[in-house]
Design an enzyme around this catalytic site. Structure first.
Site, PDB file in Angstrom:
ATOM      1  N   HIS A   1       0.842  -1.204   0.000  1.00 19.43           N
ATOM      2  CA  HIS A   1       0.000   0.000   0.000  1.00 19.43           C
ATOM      3  C   HIS A   1       0.880   1.257   0.000  1.00 19.43           C
ATOM      4  CE1 HIS A   1      -2.903  -2.831   2.161  1.00 19.43           C
ATOM      5  NE2 HIS A   1      -3.616  -2.423   1.148  1.00 19.43           N
TER       6      HIS A   1
ATOM      7  N   ASP B   1      -3.967  -6.941  -7.794  1.00 18.65           N
ATOM      8  CA  ASP B   1      -5.367  -7.226  -8.135  1.00 18.65           C
ATOM      9  C   ASP B   1      -5.554  -6.873  -9.613  1.00 18.65           C
ATOM     10  OD1 ASP B   1      -6.740  -7.677  -5.295  1.00 18.65           O
ATOM     11  OD2 ASP B   1      -5.255  -6.104  -5.110  1.00 18.65           O
TER      12      ASP B   1
END
Ligand code: AMP
Length: 281
Positions: free
Chosen positions: A37, A151
């Protein structure tokens, strides 16, 4: 770092930046932040004058109630992580702030992507992702929005939505951050013991092996070999597929001089892990 949980307060704060023509980078997350992140936040910091991160565990994208219930929630830790990379603004709304009328009646259908991989195995997942991303983009109205290659299919559906609905935002995709043993960093890794994390590193090793054999061997044989490896390690393979990088479509025949993505989903002790590698043939 400024922290907002109200949509109207955040909008008021962002108005000043929009009026002064500052570029805004936006990183949507579900929290339990890790270095993956942070690499998105750092990219946003490099490319924009202001960086906004959101932390919202979006209930409508979970097709499994226990996965939602067990999703790690560690806000204090996340705030420290965001401050360590000098994130400017955190948006952390409640479920009622985001969905004051309950679960939205609206559903988003991404066509082909709904029928393969995550779309196939997690019914309703992409509709929930699309709705929350659309809402967040309308709230923040960023110049650029950052997503992780981890993703990959999520990147495809977000790009599809942004293109087909003309959202005025650039979608930026950032490489996968990995643990030293190769395991893709993920908030769900929190639910694995240190031994299981080591075991899970076989997922990336198998992807690397598959990528080196992609042009040489029949993919069905590659899949069979990987399934046998996983069985030995008590990991259950959910899918292993090759997508054309550009079209996002499943491929059967591998050609030379093309770009592919090998995508995998597997369960280790009820924890669902996904990963992928990009291959240039
Ligand atoms: P999540 O909190 O899992 O919804 O992830 C928020 C964003 O971080 C998504 O765009 C993910 O693709 C991205 N992300 C998650 N894990 C990684 C990783 N290991 N490397 C890079 N980006 C990641």
């Amino acid at each position: 770092m400024q922290i907002y949980s109200s949509i109207s307060e955040l909008r008021k704060a962002l108005l000043y930046h929009r009026n002064t023509k500052n570029t805004i980078g936006f990183v949507p997350t579900m929290g339990a932040l890790h270095k993956g992140h942070l690499s998105l936040i750092e990219a946003s910091k490099r490319e924009n004058e202001l960086t906004v991160c959101s932390i919202f565990v979006n209930p409508i994208q979970f097709n499994n109630a226990s996965d939602l219930e067990k999703y790690p929630k560690v806000l204090e830790h996340d705030i420290l992580m965001l401050e360590s990379v000098a994130c400017d603004i955190l948006f952390h709304p409640s479920v009622t702030e985001m969905y004051p009328y309950g679960k939205p009646a609206l559903q988003l259908d991404f066509g082909y992507q709904n029928t393969i991989l995550e779309g196939k195995f997690r019914p309703g997942h992409f509709s929930g992702v699309g709705i929350v991303v659309a809402k967040l983009l309308n709230i923040v109205q960023p110049t650029r929005v950052y997503f992780g290659q981890k993703d990959f299919q999520q990147c495809l559906v977000v790009k599809q939505m942004v293109d087909e609905m003309s959202f005025p935002v650039d979608v930026v995709i950032i490489d996968i951050a990995r643990e030293p043993n190769g395991l893709a960093m993920s908030s769900r890794n929190e639910r694995l013991s240190p031994t299981e994390r080591n075991k899970a590193s076989i997922i990336f090793k198998c992807l690397v092996e598959a990528s080196t054999e992609l042009l040489k061997a029949d993919f069905e044989n590659i899949r069979r070999k990987i399934m046998a490896n996983f069985r030995d390690q008590t990991i259950q393979l959910e899918y292993l597929e090759v997508l054309d990088y550009e079209s996002g479509k499943l491929v059967e025949v591998i050609q030379k001089n093309k770009k592919y993505v090998i995508c995998i989903a597997a369960f280790l002790n009820e924890v669902r892990l996904i990963d992928n590698v990009v291959v240039n043939t």
